[in-house]
Structures are given as C-alpha cells and as structure tokens.
Design a protein around this motif. Structure first.
Motif, PDB file in Angstrom:
ATOM      1  N   THR A 198      40.635  39.096  34.472  1.00 59.07           N
ATOM      2  CA  THR A 198      40.831  40.086  33.657  1.00 59.07           C
ATOM      3  C   THR A 198      41.578  39.718  32.299  1.00 59.07           C
ATOM      4  OG1 THR A 198      41.826  40.980  34.963  1.00 59.07           O
ATOM      5  CG2 THR A 198      40.049  41.644  34.886  1.00 59.07           C
ATOM      6  N   ARG A 223      36.468  47.056  40.217  1.00 62.45           N
ATOM      7  CA  ARG A 223      37.133  47.909  39.740  1.00 62.45           C
ATOM      8  C   ARG A 223      37.741  47.216  37.838  1.00 62.45           C
ATOM      9  NH1 ARG A 223      39.939  50.895  44.196  1.00 62.45           N
ATOM     10  NH2 ARG A 223      38.277  50.369  45.256  1.00 62.45           N
ATOM     11  N   PHE A 224      38.343  45.764  38.609  1.00 63.45           N
ATOM     12  CA  PHE A 224      39.534  45.599  37.400  1.00 63.45           C
ATOM     13  C   PHE A 224      38.690  45.379  36.162  1.00 63.45           C
ATOM     14  CE2 PHE A 224      42.031  45.504  41.237  1.00 63.45           C
ATOM     15  CZ  PHE A 224      43.056  45.984  41.014  1.00 63.45           C
ATOM     16  N   LEU A 227      37.394  48.296  34.619  1.00 59.46           N
ATOM     17  CA  LEU A 227      38.565  48.855  33.609  1.00 59.46           C
ATOM     18  C   LEU A 227      39.013  47.483  32.049  1.00 59.46           C
ATOM     19  CD1 LEU A 227      41.465  50.116  35.815  1.00 59.46           C
ATOM     20  CD2 LEU A 227      40.688  51.196  34.472  1.00 59.46           C
ATOM     21  N   LYS A 230      35.744  48.060  29.673  1.00 59.13           N
ATOM     22  CA  LYS A 230      35.703  49.714  28.994  1.00 59.13           C
ATOM     23  C   LYS A 230      36.800  49.300  28.217  1.00 59.13           C
ATOM     24  CE  LYS A 230      34.345  51.827  33.236  1.00 59.13           C
ATOM     25  NZ  LYS A 230      34.456  53.369  33.797  1.00 59.13           N
ATOM     26  N   SER A 231      37.739  48.960  28.439  1.00 63.04           N
ATOM     27  CA  SER A 231      39.286  49.284  27.319  1.00 63.04           C
ATOM     28  C   SER A 231      38.912  48.255  26.471  1.00 63.04           C
ATOM     29  CB  SER A 231      40.423  49.292  28.142  1.00 63.04           C
ATOM     30  OG  SER A 231      40.501  48.038  28.771  1.00 63.04           O
ATOM     31  N   GLU A 236      29.611  51.216  29.096  1.00 63.95           N
ATOM     32  CA  GLU A 236      28.827  51.972  29.788  1.00 63.95           C
ATOM     33  C   GLU A 236      27.709  50.912  30.102  1.00 63.95           C
ATOM     34  OE1 GLU A 236      29.689  54.998  31.850  1.00 63.95           O
ATOM     35  OE2 GLU A 236      31.878  54.958  32.093  1.00 63.95           O
TER      36      GLU A 236
END
Ligand SMILES: Cc1cc2nc3c(=O)[nH]c(=O)nc-3n(C[C@H](O)[C@H](O)[C@H](O)COP(=O)(O)OP(=O)(O)OC[C@H]3O[C@@H](n4cnc5c(N)ncnc54)[C@H](O)[C@@H]3O)c2cc1C
Ligand code: SF4
Ligand code: SF4
Ligand code: SF4
Ligand code: SF4
Ligand code: FES
Lengths: 283, 248, 340
Positions: A198, A223-224, A227, A230-231, A236
């Motif tokens: 990430t 999940r990471f 994140l 998205k940031s 999406e």
C-alpha cells in the motif's frame, strides 16, 4: 404444482468429469512456486477470459481451483502458477513433463474486457495474487491499441518470493508500463523498495476517472489496498477485485465458496467493488 | 521406486492397537507388498538406522520412553502416531487428573518408588508427529487411508468434523433418542461413526474436533441427566491432556 | 378429480398393487423411535402414520454418499459413474418434503444443470400422505399445508378409519387402475393444528432478514451450539457437498466420491494455510438461517425452509430455528414500531 421448474434432462450436463490434459512444461519460479504449462487434447483452446480459473485434478489426490495465469492471447496451451501448500499441490510438484492431469473449466466470471477497453489499467497484486493478474497484464500488453496506460503495482514478502522474474524485468524495462515493486523484507542484494504494497499507491500518477483498477492478493491485503486507493481518490466504480474462497465444484452447487448471497465460483472470482461492498463477509 | 522402509514401535499402551492384533488378514498382504518392514518390536530384532515411516503406538510415561521417542524421531522421515494413547495421551491420560503420587500408589503399590513415571504424554507433546491414526483401538479404516496415502506419497488429511456427520450420513437413529448420552457432537470423525452404528454411544476415543465448544457440550450432557462433574469426567476420558485447564 | 376411500386395512393391498408396477420406497420403522424411507420388500412393513423420517426423499436424488467416477492409477484414466433414472414410486411422502424436492430442483437445475441429480429425478412418482403436526412441524407458517397435494401424483388424506385416495395426474390414475376402491363422497376433514409457528409473513421475509445481520441472537445461539452439523445434514433443502478421492489398498485405483457437507462445520470454509472464512459459530448460525430465509429467498421470493422441524428435533443442544426466526421478527417489529 411445482413452482420451481427443473431443467430438462437434455439440458443437464456431466459437471464433474475432467478432460485429461498434458503437462508440457514445468518451470520452477521460487522455492514454493512452479509455472506449469498445460495442453488440452488435440491442442484445443481453453477459451477463457482473463481472471477465470480451472479445477485441476490428480486421481487419488483430489481437485483444486487455480487461476489461469496466461492471457487468452497466448494460444494452444495455458499456464498455471501454483504454490505448494498442501496435499494436491505437493503431489503436483513431483509430477513430470508429459504426465496428465484432469482439467475442468474455465469457470467463474473473469474480467469483462469490454468495460476495460479504452481505459488506463492499474493492477495491484500481492504475492500469489500476481498469478491471475498476469492474464490481464499480458492481455493488455498484447492489445496495446485497446487500452491506455498500464500501471502495475506488485508486492511480495521477500525478493526471493518474486514470481515471473524475467517478465517483471521486461515490464520494468518497458517505457509504456508504469511498474512498481516492493518487498516486505529485502535480502542484502535487494536494491528496490521495501515496505508493504500500500505504500506504493500514494505515489502513483493516475488519471483517476480513466483508470480501472484490479486488486488481487491475500485476504488481509484487500482492506488496506482499498483504503489506499480511496484516499488516492480513485472512484469506487473503477475498482475490481478478485476474491478467493474454498471451492469444490466450481459450478455453483457445493456451497463452499459462498460469500453472503454470492458464489465466488459463479459471480466471481472477479467482482466489481460496488457489487460486493455491502457484503459483510466479503472483505 | 524403492519400497518405503517402515518401522513400528510401541510404548505404554494396552496392546489393543497393535497392528498384529487387528483383523487385517485380507489386507495385510497387500500392505506388506508396498513396504519393507525394517523394525517391528516383537516381530523382529536388529535395529535399523533409518526408516521412511515410523508408526508409534502408546503414550509416553517413563523417562526411558522419552529417550526412545527422540531416537525414533531422529531416524524417521515421517512419524505416525497410532491410537488414542499415542495421539491424545490416551486413556492413560486420565491419570493426569489425579495427583501423580496417588496414581503410582494405586498402580504399583509398595513398589511405587522403583518406577519413575511421568504423566502419560501424547507423542506430539514430546516430538513432532506428522500424522495421526486415531481411536481406541485405532480406527482400522483410517490406518488403511493414512497408509495408502503415505505409500502414494501424498499427505493424508484428517477429518475435522464431528462423528455426528458420519452418523447422520448413515441415517442412524441418534442414541440420545434412546436415552443414552453420546460425545459424537464434539468428537473427531473418521471411524464412520463406529459405535452409534452398532447402538452404542461414542466415548470420544478419537479426540476432540478443533475448537470444540466444550461449555455447550457440558450443557448438553447435563441436560441429558449427568451432573457437571460426571459430564467433565466423561469428556476427559480420552482427552484429559487437551481439556486440562479448559473447565472453568 | 374423483376421490376414493381406502380402509386402513387395505393400505398393504395398495402398496402391493403399486409394487407390481414399479419399485416402491416408503417409510419403515428404524431403531426404536425412528422412521426411514426404504425400498419396500414386504408391503406390511410400510408405516404411513409417522411424524418424520430423518432423511427426506432427497436422499434418492442426491444420495448422502455417491461415487462420481472410478479411476485407474496405472492408466491415469477414469470412467464416469453410470447414473440411472429413479423410475420408482415414493410412497407416503409428506407435503413439506416434496416442497423441499421442488426447491432442490431449482438449485441443482439452475445455472449449470446437474446431470446426476436431474437424471435420478426422472421417472419419480410421488404418493403423498397427510400428517398430524407434532411438536416440531411448522410448515403451515411457510405456506405448506399437511394436506397440500401440489406436485403429487396420488395423495392420501388420513381419516379416522382410512384414507381418501386422489389421483392427481394421469400417471397417478394409471397406477390406481385395476384397484377396486369405493368412491369417497363426503368432504375432506379439517386439518390438524400446528403447535409451532413462525410469525414471518412472506411479504416481510426480505425486510426482516435484511435487518437481522447484526442481531445478538447469532452469538447467543452460538454459545449453546457445538457445531456438529446435524442441522444441515437432516435439512431436506440442504444440498452442499464435499468431494474426496479414495484409493484402494492395492494402490491401483479408486473412486472419487461426494458426500453431504454442512455450513455449520468449521472446515467448510477452511483453506490451505489455515484460514477459516466463517470462523465463529455465530457466523455459521447466521449463514445457515440466511440460507433458509434470505439468500435464495431474495432470489426466488420463497422461504427455503419448508418447516419440517428436523433441525430442531435432531439438535442435541435443543436449538430451535423457530425461536431464532421469531426472535428476529420480534426484534424487527420492536425497532419498526419504536419511534426514533
Ligand atoms: C479462484 C481461485 C484461484 C486460485 N488460484 C490459485 C493460483 O493461481 N495459484 C495457487 O497456487 N493457488 C491458487 N488458489 C488456491 C489453491 O486453490 C489452493 O492453494 C489449493 O486448493 C490447495 O490445495 P492442496 O490440496 O495443496 O491443499 P490442502 O490444504 O491439502 O487442501 C485440500 C483441499 O481443500 C481445498 N482448498 C484448500 N485451500 C483452498 C483454497 N485456497 N481455495 C480453494 N480451495 C482450497 C481444495 O479442494 C484442496 O484440494 C486459488 C483458489 C481459488 C479459489
Ligand atoms: S448418536 Fe452420537 S454421533 Fe450419532 S448423531 Fe447422535 S450424538 Fe451424534
Ligand atoms: S464412535 Fe466415538 S468412541 Fe466409537 S470409535 Fe468413533 S470416536 Fe471412538
Ligand atoms: S445441530 Fe444444533 S448443535 Fe449441531 S450445529 Fe446445528 S445448531 Fe449447532
Ligand atoms: S431449516 Fe430446519 S425446519 Fe427448515 S427445512 Fe431445514 S431442517 Fe426443516
Ligand atoms: S465452488 Fe462449489 S459452489 Fe462455488
């Protein structure tokens, strides 16, 4: 009356018998992973979409699902990148060129290439997640006119675990590919980046609206990665992910692969993120 | 391919598991055709240096056992524990729940100081065990499965579900319906529900399923007429080592 | 349709008459208190007055264990098992169990229609019998009446001294040909009362379940549950399975077999490396109940539980699906009527 009409016997199919295919090549990639080339009888095409999988069987041992690692543009044979983790994969590791394995498939919902056409493609692959992603990567490379830019972000535990090293070198050298790699722990010879996958995402130069992204990796990575994406500002609706669950049948019957209401072997393994975002069991 | 070299050892057990005691008549020749037996206490003498597969029967309860098991492990590529005693510390393990002095008194009487004994340990609590053949006596069906798997060079997998699954697949009448109590719901399958199929209750000889809900099992047993102490005694019969400390 | 009357003493005669035409499978006594469908050898062994059989007739179409193929290790080749149409009469079936077969028809026929199941379903003739609801049946709450004749070829409705016999299809009529039965003139009896109910109207099914994901009932139920899988294995609408290879002791060949599996078992979602996707019993309880009331129901509009009561009757921990569902409905109503 029966309110649920059953399919007629003429529509019914023998779903579980494999075809016998020949292992034509085995290439050792790492201590744990091999790349197997498989040829169907009479050189028949598998006819898959990138992201789909097959069920491979060895009699007396069992059957397991594996992603098709080669692109459909690679013809006459297909490739499987397989990690040695248990019963079937250990036995497979001892098999030799010329021996036969059973193949069923292709199964599942691969990438809908039409949705990707004309777009920039971002691939985020963790560890063995590169195996299925490679079918998309090579498809994009083989059809340069259909796609915009290709970004590849690949993370691995150590540099010794890196897969497809020759291809990685080619991708890195290719000026048309924006290629990034990192390892969690590097050996003394490792010259590249260290850190989790990430950490590579914030630095990417993306055309956010134009980019479609496909993510595949170990369960905790999703999940990471999400994140971070998205940031970064990636919408999406531009995110796809390839999920993995226990599988037995590959045809929507045995129930093992279910995530809430969806069957990974039917509706997946590649999902459009907005479709699974509300499924509590998915990520 | 050379035949696998096989050795068989037995430690503190009741001899109910010994391979030569089982009704293998039909299969024994088939089995022997696949392997070379290089060491079989009782059946052979002469100590082999190395073996592909070592089968170990019985639990470990003397310092000498511990010494021997380390030696077996060193020489064996694959070590298989045979029967409840070897796998769970077995029915011998019940003595772990009594103070050790008391047990020695009971078992050896006056001579208790001549025999140093340890708690009856599962083989896996001393050395690494690769595969298990469970049951008391060990489940013949599973022995054949593990054996053929090893001969074919594949890894045998242990079932993780309950005996109830096998019981239900055979559409047996549940022994609870006849007023018996049964440990099938938390016992690891693999015996094809041997006992319920012949109208007996399961004593749990194959050990517990992974992550068992023992509190819930206690409730079931109490609901069906045992008191709490009896319930845990029942559960401990074959699983004293594993259950130690779970009961709160 | 014409209705006939069959005296209780003549049931054996009817079974014998049917047996002369096709194999008949019917409920028999099993063990001390149980019943099971078995092939009829002696018509006198058939029991028509039974509360439930452990395994519904699904076991004839999707057997508990089934060989899919036989393989030869030396040749590295296989032959697919030969599956035959059942071509038999299933006699004394309760309405909810036929409802369950219809649901399986949907599941195994949908998407990739499965040859093994669909072949076995061919030539199956169903003779139903009404029943008196016991302490576990609640099929009335999911729209299945004990005297519901839908899908049957012949239906027997219990009277005090015998049965009303109705032929509902041509096949049924033909099977009864040659049997001399008096006509039944009076109407049908009132149906027995249910002792168990779920209070979930079909119109609300979707809504209630949508709000139930985080209900505490899952964790509370999990505390009492041992995860034995019984509730899956006895459910007539469960069809999950596992596949395993077995090698003969000569190591020359073997079979690839499938057997029923269940989502209450921990290993059901376990993968290499030790990850278990539905690790907690609470997650598994929810999945089981959602398989019966939500996932397939959202797709078909129908509950996938047929109210047979087996999962409750056979759970050694006394876990009741009726209580779970009523709790969900109760909690939903509370939230729905509580002003915010
Ligand atoms: C869609 C999909 C694509 C996959 N692609 C690849 C790939 O390209 N390369 C790769 O190395 N691995 C891949 N896997 C994982 C691979 O299926 C498992 O590593 C493999 O099943 C392990 O089998 P085993 O017999 O060696 O392990 P064991 O632990 O002995 O497993 C026994 C059996 O359990 C089932 N099982 C165990 N783990 C998994 C799992 N992760 N997923 C599904 N079933 C499982 C299989 O039926 C297997 O035969 C994929 C899984 C899925 C679901
Ligand atoms: S008899 Fe025992 S093993 Fe069988 S179903 Fe009942 S509790 Fe389970
Ligand atoms: S039923 Fe229980 S006691 Fe009997 S052999 Fe199996 S595990 Fe052991
Ligand atoms: S039968 Fe009862 S105890 Fe067993 S898994 Fe189902 S709910 Fe749990
Ligand atoms: S969920 Fe329970 S009551 Fe409903 S059909 Fe299945 S076994 Fe019967
Ligand atoms: S793998 Fe069997 S349903 Fe998906």
């Amino acid at each position: 009356m029966n309110q649920f009409q059953m399919a007629s016997p003429t529509e019914a199919r023998d779903l579980y018998s494999p075809v016998m295919a020949v292992i034509s090549k085995v290439e050792k990639m790492t201590e744990l992973e091999n790349l197997y080339t498989v040829v169907l009888p009479d050189g028949a095409e598998l006819g898959h979409k990138p992201g789909q999988f097959i069920e491979l069987s060895i009699f007396g041992v069992g059957e397991a699902p594996f992603s098709i690692s080669s692109s459909p543009t690679h013809r006459g044979e297909f490739e499987l990148g397989i990690r040695r983790v248990g019963m079937l994969t250990e036995v497979l590791n001892r098999m030799e060129v010329g021996q036969k394995v059973g193949i069923r498939g292709p199964f599942g919902n691969g990438i809908d290439i039409e949705q990707f056409k004309g777009r920039d493609v971002l691939i985020v692959a963790g560890g063995i997640g590169l195996v299925p992603m490679r079918s998309i990567i090579n498809y994009v490379i083989d059809n340069p006119d259909d796609f915009g830019k290709l970004h590849i972000v690949y993370g691995s535990r150590t540099d010794e675990d890196l897969l497809f090293t020759e291809e990685l070198a080619r991708w890195e050298a290719d000026p048309k590919i924006d290629y990034h790699v990192t390892v969690d722990r590097g050996s003394l010879d490792w010259k590249g980046k260290t850190g989790v996958i990430t950490t590579l995402i914030p630095g990417l130069e993306l055309d956010l609206e134009k980019t479609v992204c496909c993510v595949c990796g170990p369960p905790i990575m999703y999940r990471f990665a999400l994140l971070a994406l998205k940031s970064k500002g990636l919408p999406e609706r531009n995110i796809f992910m390839s999920l993995e669950r226990r599988m037995k049948c590959g045809v929507g019957k045995c129930g093992h692969c279910q995530i809430n209401s969806t069957y990974v072997c039917q509706d997946g393994p590649v999902y459009h993120y907005p479709d699974i975002k509300s499924l509590q069991e998915a990520l | 391919m050379a035949k696998p070299r096989v050795a068989i050892f037995d430690f503190t057990g009741c001899e109910g598991c010994e391979l030569n005691q089982l009704n293998f008549e039909d299969q024994l020749l088939d089995i022997l055709a696949h392997v070379d037996i290089v060491e079989w206490r009782e059946a052979m003498d002469g100590h082999a240096d190395e073996y592909d597969i070592a089968f170990v029967e019985g639990s470990l309860s003397t310092p000498d056992c511990i010494k021997r098991i380390h030696e077996v492990r060193r020489k064996a590529k694959v070590l298989v524990a045979l029967g409840a005693c070897a796998v769970q510390g077995g029915i011998n393990g019940v003595k772990n729940t009594h103070p050790i002095e008391e047990v020695r008194e009971e078992v050896y009487g006056e001579d208790k100081y001549l025999f140093p004994t340890l708690p009856a340990l599962a083989v896996s609590s001393v050395v690494k065990v690769d595969y298990n053949v469970r049951g008391c006596p060990m489940t013949q069906l599973e022995f054949l499965k593990v054996f053929t798997a090893l001969v074919l060079g594949k890894e045998p997998i242990e079932p993780e579900h309950s005996v109830c699954v096998e019981c239900k697949l055979k559409e047996n009448e549940c022994v609870y319906a006849r007023g018996m109590i049964c440990l099938g719901p938390v016992t690891r399958a693999g015996c094809d529900a041997h006992c319920p199929t012949v109208g007996q209750y399961c004593t749990g000889c194959r050990g517990l399923v992974p992550e068992p809900n023992l509190k819930a099992m206690e409730e079931i047993l109490v609901e069906h007429g045992l008191n709490v102490d009896e319930a845990w005694k029942r559960l401990q019969l074959f699983n004293a080592n594993e259950i130690e400390g779970v009961r709160s | 349709m014409v209705q006939f009357f069959l005296e209780s003493e003549r049931v054996t005669e009817l079974v014998t008459h049917l047996k002369g035409q096709k194999p008949v499978f019917a409920p028999h006594r099993k063990g001390r208190k149980s019943f099971a469908f078995e092939r009829v050898e002696d018509a006198a062994d058939v029991v028509l007055d039974y509360p439930r059989v452990m395994h519904s007739i699904r076991k004839f179409f999707l057997p508990p264990r089934e060989t899919l193929m036989t393989f030869d290790l030396a040749e590295n080749d296989f032959s697919t098992a030969d599956v035959q149409p059942s071509d038999a009469i299933f006699f004394g079936v309760h309405s909810y169990d036929l409802g369950a077969v219809h649901r399986l028809d949907y599941n195994l026929g949908k998407g990739h229609p499965e040859k093994n199941y669909i072949t076995r379903r061919q030539g199956a003739v169903f003779v139903g019998v009404s029943f008196e609801p016991d302490a576990y049946h609640f099929c009335g709450s999911v729209g299945i009446d004990p005297m519901d004749t839908s899908g049957f070829d012949i239906f027997l409705t219990k009277l005090l001294d015998g049965y009303i016999v109705e032929a509902l299809t041509e096949v049924g009529e033909q099977l009864l040909n040659g049997l001399d039965l008096p006509a039944h003139e009076a109407g049908k009896p009132a149906r027995g009362n249910f002792q168990q109910h779920i209070y979930l109207p079909q119109a609300k099914l979707n809504e209630v379940m949508a709000k139930s994901y985080d209900n505490p009932v899952w964790a509370e139920t999990a505390e009492k549950c041992v995860g034995c899988g019984t509730c899956n294995l006895v459910c007539p609408t469960c069809y999950c399975f596992n596949v395993e290879d077995t090698v003969n002791i000569q190591a020359t060949g073997g079979t690839r077999d499938r057997h029923w599996d269940g989502c209450m078992l921990r290993e059901f979602t376990g993968v290499a490396g030790g990850e278990v996707f539905r690790e907690h019993l609470a997650d598994r309880q929810r999945h089981r109940v959602f398989r019966k009331f939500k996932y397939i129901s959202d797709e078909t509009g129908q509950p996938w539980c047929v109210g047979c009561g087996r999962c409750t009757a056979y759970c050694t921990a006394g876990i009741s699906i009726v209580n779970i569902v009523n709790r969900l409905v109760g909690d939903y109503e509370k939230v729905a009527v509580t002003p915010i």
